[in-house]
Enzyme design. Sequence first.
Site: not given
Length: 174
Positions: A40, A117
Amino acid sequence: MRLFVAIELSEEMKKGLLDVQGQFRRLGVQGNYTRPENLHLTLAFIGEYPEPDKVLEAMASLSFYPMELRLRGLGSFGELWWAGLEERGDLSRLVSQLRRALAQAGIPFDKKKFLPHITLVRKPEYRRASDFSSIKIPETSMEAERLSLMLSTRGKAGMIYTGLGCVEAKPNLG
Ligand code: 2AM
């Protein structure tokens, strides 16, 4: 309740990330690989907070259009290796808007500078020097259309992330 706000990833995007994890594995990297269901993009880490409804209310005040997320590059924070995303003004603006809404509602969150990220491996270990320059990031992108409030709990086989609710982007009529 340990909470964070994230963008859940499409199957296509996960396939691209699993491909990169596969390349690490083939280079002999061992470690704690993020399971596919846990991949995620975190936009705000709230941490321990007892009122998820208040967070959902703050999220509901946001106004944003769908945006394209495209994989771009790899990076690390110490013992955490991640895949990055192409720089996009609308993603940073959404994060600023979200953080402002959380702050206004008195909801705590990690104020570290946002660096988009997706964590691929924690505590990587490899015996010999490996040539990571050979890693190829697939040309993968997705349309992000909603933000999710996630609950993080510790399960027997690692962390379990459960969606508690989400807010949708406005329809992009252009
Ligand atoms: P990470 O992948 O870089 O560790 C759930 O823990 C999510 O919240 C992860 O995506 C994690 O990012 C992110 N996160 C951001 N700040 C955090 C913090 N201070 N502590 C734990 N997780 C954090």
